[in-house]
Write an enzyme that holds these catalytic residues in place. Structure first.
Site, PDB file in Angstrom:
ATOM      1  N   ASP A 112       0.861  -1.173   0.000  1.00  0.00           N
ATOM      2  CA  ASP A 112       0.000   0.000   0.000  1.00  0.00           C
ATOM      3  C   ASP A 112       0.904   1.233   0.000  1.00  0.00           C
ATOM      4  O   ASP A 112       2.097   1.155   0.320  1.00  0.00           O
ATOM      5  CB  ASP A 112      -0.933  -0.004   1.215  1.00  0.00           C
ATOM      6  CG  ASP A 112      -2.226   0.753   0.947  1.00  0.00           C
ATOM      7  OD1 ASP A 112      -2.238   1.595   0.029  1.00  0.00           O
ATOM      8  OD2 ASP A 112      -3.222   0.506   1.645  1.00  0.00           O
TER       9      ASP A 112
ATOM     10  N   GLU B 266     -17.230  10.688   4.322  1.00  0.00           N
ATOM     11  CA  GLU B 266     -16.712   9.356   4.616  1.00  0.00           C
ATOM     12  C   GLU B 266     -15.741   8.956   3.507  1.00  0.00           C
ATOM     13  O   GLU B 266     -16.003   9.179   2.325  1.00  0.00           O
ATOM     14  CB  GLU B 266     -17.838   8.330   4.748  1.00  0.00           C
ATOM     15  CG  GLU B 266     -18.707   8.169   3.510  1.00  0.00           C
ATOM     16  CD  GLU B 266     -19.669   6.997   3.598  1.00  0.00           C
ATOM     17  OE1 GLU B 266     -19.485   6.113   4.451  1.00  0.00           O
ATOM     18  OE2 GLU B 266     -20.615   6.958   2.797  1.00  0.00           O
TER      19      GLU B 266
END
Length: 812
Positions: free
Chosen positions: A217, A563
C-alpha cells in the site's frame, strides 16, 4: 521495484507506473464511464452483471493506456495494473472505506471479487493479459482510518482469521488467478503486513502457492521505520525497512523507500539474489501485459477510442445503478409514485453530482442528478425544488462575492505559477467574477497555461461591504492555503473536505479590506472559496415552499466528502473519514421530522456508502430507498424506481444497525457481535433485506440427497412464485448452519441467485452447493473443511431467520 519505475534505455525498458485505479470505473485518468460505488454493486447480488461491468472497465483502461503511451506518457493512473478490488470485510459501518468493499459477508465478497478479477484480467488473447487486478488490502484490515499506520491486529482468533478475513483472498488467488496482492498498512501479530512472513510467505506463497506480484500500500514501507506514535517503528531506518519488506515477499513498493535497496545490499542487509526474485516477477508481469512489445502484436491495443463511455457502457451503468437500488421501507405501498403527482425535491444530494461519483472515481461526460432524473421522468413543471438544508450544517452562506473588486473591476485577480513556491515568471493571470469552484479532476486545469499538478496561485481583491456585521470566509480544497486580510496572515492550513468557515471578519460598512488568498498543490488540486453572511436555515420557510406538493422526495444522507480514506474532515459524527455515530446528520433529521409534523408525505432517498441508523426516519418517512452512490446514471435509476418503471431488487450487503450502541468497539477485530453472522441483537434492516413492488413466496425445497459424503456437492431445488401484480426479480439466498457448533456463526451465506419472474409465474430454481461452499471451521485443526455431521440450509429472500425456510441434510 518502485511504483514509478524509471526507464532503462540500455535494456530497452520503458518507464512504467504500477499505480492505476479502477474501483468502479477507470479512475483519475480523465473521462470514463462511472458505475455505482462498489458497495452499491454488491447490493445487486449479480456477479454476472458485475463481470460485464469490469469487462467494460478493462476495455476503457486499455484504450486509455494506448492513448497515453502513444504520446509518450507513462505516469500514474496511466498503466495496466489496476489496484482493485478491495475485498476487505466491512465489519463495522463506521469505517469510511467500507464503501469500497463488497460488504460484510466473506462468501458474497469472494463471489463478487472473483467476477471483478475475471472481468479486468480477461481471457488471454495472443498470449497477453488484458489487465492485472489486485486483491487488497492483505490482511485483517478494515479501519479505523485514524490509526491505520500504527494499528496492530493481534489476538485474532484462528476462527476469525480463516472463516472471515482470509477466504476471499484465498479464492481470488486460487480460483481467479489474481495477478497482484496488496499488503495493508496495519501490523498483523506484531509485524507490519508488508513485512509479515506469516502472511506473505507462509500463507500466501507457501500454503496458497501464489506465484505473482505483491505490492505495498502507498507509503506503507515508510510506516515501518517511522517512530511511534506516527508509525510502527519496527525498523531503525529506510534500508532495514526495504530489506525487511522484500525479504518477506513485497516485490513492488508504492513509494520510494526501495531506492535504499542498493545501499542495503552493500550493508549486507539483503542478498541481491532475493532482489532478483522480485525483479523477475515484475518483469514477467510486464511481459504478460505486452507492455514492452510492439503494440501491433497485442490484440487488446486494437480497441477503438469510442469504447470509452460508449452507448453500450452507458446502458450498463444504468442497468447496474438500477440493480443496486435497495428499497428498505414502503409504508402502505406509497411507491411507486404516480407520474401525475406534484412532487417536491429537497435535500443536499438532490443536485450534487460529485456525491454520485463516490471515491476512487473517474469523471463522467455527464451525470444525471436525482433532481434531473425526476424532472426528466415527470416534467419540470410538476417539480418544486428547494435544497432545504446542507449535509451537516444548519447555516447557509449568503454570498458577498459581488462586493469584491480590484481597480474598479468586480471580482478577484488570479495569478498562477507552475511551481508550488509562487516564484519566477507567472504562467498566466486570470479574472474571476464568481465564487471559486476549481477542480483539476478529469484533466481540467485551473486556467489556460497552468499545470494540472505542482502549481501555486494567488487570488487578490478588495472587499467593501455594504453593511456592517460578521462576514464568514468559507473554503474547501485539496492542497494548502494561507489567507491574508490587509496584509496580515489570518488563517492557514491544508485539505478541507467540506465547505468550512476558516475566518470571520468583523466588517464595517463602506470600509475596504484587502484580501489575498495563496494556494498551492502538488497533486490533484481543488479549491472552493466564497465569503458572505451566515444565515440559520429557516425550516418553516422551507416547508412553506413545498406546501403544494403531493409528496416530498428528500435526497439526503451523507457524502464521500464526509466518509472515505484518511480524510481531513473532523466534525460532529465524523473523524478522519470514519464516523463516530451512524445516524443521519442532525440538520437533515430535524427537517424530515418537521416535514412529517407538517403532514407531508416523505420519500427518503438515502445516499451513503455505509449503513445508516435510520430509526427516526422509519417514522418520519413513508418510504426509504437506499441509493448508495449510484454513479453517472444516478438520477435515471432513482427516478425509474420511484415512478415504477423499474421494480427494485437490490439487497443489503451489510447489516443496518439502529445505532452504535449495538456495536462492539470499533478497534476490536473479533467478530463476536458483528455482522449478521454473529450479531445477537435486532437489526434495523438485516443483511440481505430489500423490498419489491411485488411479493414472492417459497415452497418447500427438495434436496437431491439427504445424506452426502464429505467432499461432494449438495443440490437444492427451491420453488419460488411471484404472487404479486408486478413483474420483478427476487434474490434467492441460501445460508448454511451447523447446529452442533454453538460458538460459530448463526448462519453464513453459501449461495445466491437473482431470478426474474413475471407476475403469477412459478419457477423451480436449482442451486448447487459445491464442496467449497460446504466447508465449516474445524476448531480441532484450525482449518476450514467439510466436517461430518448435521447441517441446515436456510433459504429465502433475506437473512432474517423469521422469514427463512429450512431443509436439513447430513454429511458423512
Amino acid at each position: 521495484m518502485q511504483n514509478s519505475s524509471k526507464a532503462i534505455p540500455r535494456l530497452g525498458i520503458k518507464a512504467y507506473d504500477w499505480w492505476s485505479e479502477a474501483l468502479h470505473g477507470i479512475a483519475r485518468a480523465g473521462n470514463a464511464t462511472v458505475f455505482p460505488q462498489t458497495i452499491g454493486m454488491a447490493a445487486s447480488f449479480n456477479k454476472d452483471l458485475l463481470f460485464n461491468v469490469f469487462d467494460a472497465v478493462s476495455d476503457e483502461a486499455r484504450v486509455k493506456y494506448r492513448q497515453f503511451s502513444s504520446s509518450g506518457q507513462h505516469g500514474r493512473y496511466q498503466g495496466l495494473t489496476v489496484w482493485t478490488p478491495n475485498i476487505n470485510i466491512f465489519r463495522d459501518p463506521r469505517w469510511g472505506r467500507g464503501q469500497e468493499t463488497y460488504g460484510e459477508d466473506p462468501y458474497l465478497t469472494s463471489m463478487m471479487g472473483q467476477a471483478v478479477v475475471r472481468g479486468l484480467q480477461g481471457e488471454a488473447k495472443g498470449g497477453y493479459d488484458k489487465l492485472h487486478a489486485c486483491a487488497k488490502h492483505f490482511a485483517v484490515h478494515s479501519g479505523p482510518e485514524w490509526n491505520r499506520h500504527t494499528y496492530n491486529a493481534e489476538n485474532i482468533s484462528p476462527r476469525d482469521l480463516w472463516e472471515t478475513y482470509l477466504p476471499a483472498f484465498k479464492d481470488l488467488v486460487q480460483k481467479a488467478n489474481v495477478k497482484e496482492v496488496m499488503c495493508a498498512y496495519n501490523r498483523f501479530e506484531g509485524d507490519p503486513c508488508c513485512g509479515s512472513n506469516r502472511l506473505l510467505m507462509q500463507i500466501l506463497r507457501d500454503e496458497w502457492q501464489y506465484k505473482h506480484l505483491v505490492v505495498s500500500d502507498c507509503w506503507a514501507i515508510n510506516d515501518m521505520f517511522t517512530p511511534v506514535p506516527k508509525g510502527h517503528g519496527t525498523e531503525p531506518d529506510e534500508a532495514h525497512a526495504a530489506s525487511k519488506a522484500v525479504s518477506a515477499g513485497t516485490d513492488v513498493e508504492c513509494g520510494s523507500v526501495y531506492s535504499n535497496l542498493t545501499d542495503a545490499v552493500k550493508r549486507g542487509l539483503i542478498d541481491e539474489k532475493r532482489i532478483d526474485e522480485s525483479v523477475i516477477r515484475l518483469l514477467k508481469a510486464r511481459f504478460e501485459l505486452g507492455e514492452m512489445d510492439d503494440p501491433s502484436l497485442v490484440p487488446w491495443m486494437q480497441l477503438k477510442d469510442d469504447v470509452i463511455n460508449s452507448p453500450k457502457h452507458q446502458q450498463l451503468a444504468i442497468k447496474m445503478a438500477r440493480e443496486s437500488m435497495t428499497l428498505l421501507q414502503n409504508k402502505d405501498n406509497i411507491l411507486p409514485l404516480k407520474k401525475t403527482m406534484k412532487v417536491a425535491v429537497m435535500g443536499p444530494n438532490a443536485t450534487d453530482s460529485v456525491t454520485m461519483w463516490a471515491n476512487y472515481n473517474g469523471f463522467p461526460y455527464h451525470t444525471t442528478t436525482i433532481l434531473e432524473g425526476i424532472k426528466n421522468k415527470i416534467g419540470a413543471e410538476n417539480v418544486i425544488y428547494t435544497q432545504g438544508c446542507t449535509f451537516t450544517q444548519n447555516v447557509v452562506l449568503n454570498s458577498f462575492f459581488d462586493q469584491c473588486a480590484l481597480n474598479g473591476k468586480q471580482g478577484f485577480q488570479a495569478t498562477y505559477w507552475n511551481n508550488t513556491t509562487f516564484n519566477g515568471e507567472p504562467a498566466t493571470t486570470d479574472w474571476l467574477t464568481t465564487p471559486f469552484n476549481f477542480s483539476a479532476a478529469g484533466g481540467t486545469v485551473f486556467a489556460r497555461g497552468v499545470s494540472l499538478t505542482n502549481f501555486s496561485a494567488r487570488y487578490e481583491s478588495v472587499f467593501t461591504p455594504k453593511e456592517s456585521g460578521d462576514v464568514a470566509f468559507h473554503m474547501n480544497l485539496n492542497g494548502g492555503y494561507t489567507l491574508y486580510i490587509d496584509g496580515e496572515e489570518q488563517n492557514k492550513g491544508g485539505s478541507i473536505g467540506l465547505p468550512t468557515k476558516v475566518y470571520m471578519l468583523h466588517a464595517e460598512a463602506g470600509k475596504s479590506y484587502t484580501i489575498r488568498l495563496d494556494y498551492s498543490v502538488r497533486y490533484e488540486g481543488s479549491l472552493n472559496f466564497d465569503l458572505g453572511k451566515e444565515e440559520t436555515i429557516n425550516f418553516s420557510k422551507e416547508i412553506e415552499r413545498v406546501k403544494d406538493a403531493d409528496v416530498v422526495i428528500f435526497a439526503g444522507g451523507i457524502s464521500p466528502k464526509l466518509e472515505g480514506e484518511e480524510m481531513a474532515v473532523n466534525t460532529d459524527g465524523f473523524k478522519g473519514g470514519d464516523r463516530t455515530n451512524i445516524e443521519l446528520p442532525a440538520v437533515q433529521r430535524e427537517l424530515l421530522k418537521q416535514l412529517h409534523a407538517a403532514g407531508k408525505q416523505v420519500v427518503f432517498v438515502n445516499c451513503s456508502g455505509s449503513a445508516m441508523g435510520l430509526v427516526p426516519e422509519t417514522e418520519s418517512c413513508r418510504a426509504i430507498l437506499q441509493a448508495w452512490y449510484p454513479g453517472q446514471a444516478a438520477g435515471v435509476a432513482v427516478a425509474d424506481v420511484l415512478f415504477g418503471d423499474y421494480n427494485p431488487a437490490g439487497r443489503l450487503p451489510i447489516t443496518f444497525y439502529k445505532n452504535v450502541d449495538q456495536l462492539p468497539d470499533f478497534e476490536d477485530y473479533n467478530m463476536k457481535g458483528r455482522t449478521y453472522r454473529y450479531f445477537k441483537g435486532e437489526a434495523l434492516f438485516p443483511f440481505g433485506h430489500g423490498l419489491s413492488y411485488t411479493t414472492f413466496t417459497y415452497g418447500q425445497a427438495k434436496l437431491a440427497k439427504a445424506v452426502v459424503k464429505a467432499g461432494n456437492s449438495v443440490e437444492l431445488t427451491i420453488p419460488v412464485t411471484n404472487t404479486g401484480k408486478y413483474d420483478g426479480e427476487e434474490v434467492i439466498q441460501v445460508y448454511l448452519n451447523r447446529p452442533a457448533d454453538v460458538e460459530g456463526p448463526s448462519k453464513t451465506l453459501r449461495a445466491f441467485q437473482r431470478v426474474f419472474l413475471k407476475a403469477g409465474q412459478k419457477q423451480d430454481v436449482k442451486i448447487q452447493l459445491n464442496p467449497d461452499e460446504l466447508v465449516w471451521f474445524d476448531t480441532n485443526s484450525n482449518t476450514m473443511r467439510c466436517i461430518p455431521g448435521e447441517y441446515k440450509l436456510l433459504y429465502g429472500g433475506t437473512s432474517d431467520s423469521t422469514k427463512l425456510h429450512t431443509v436439513s441434510f447430513r454429511m458423512n
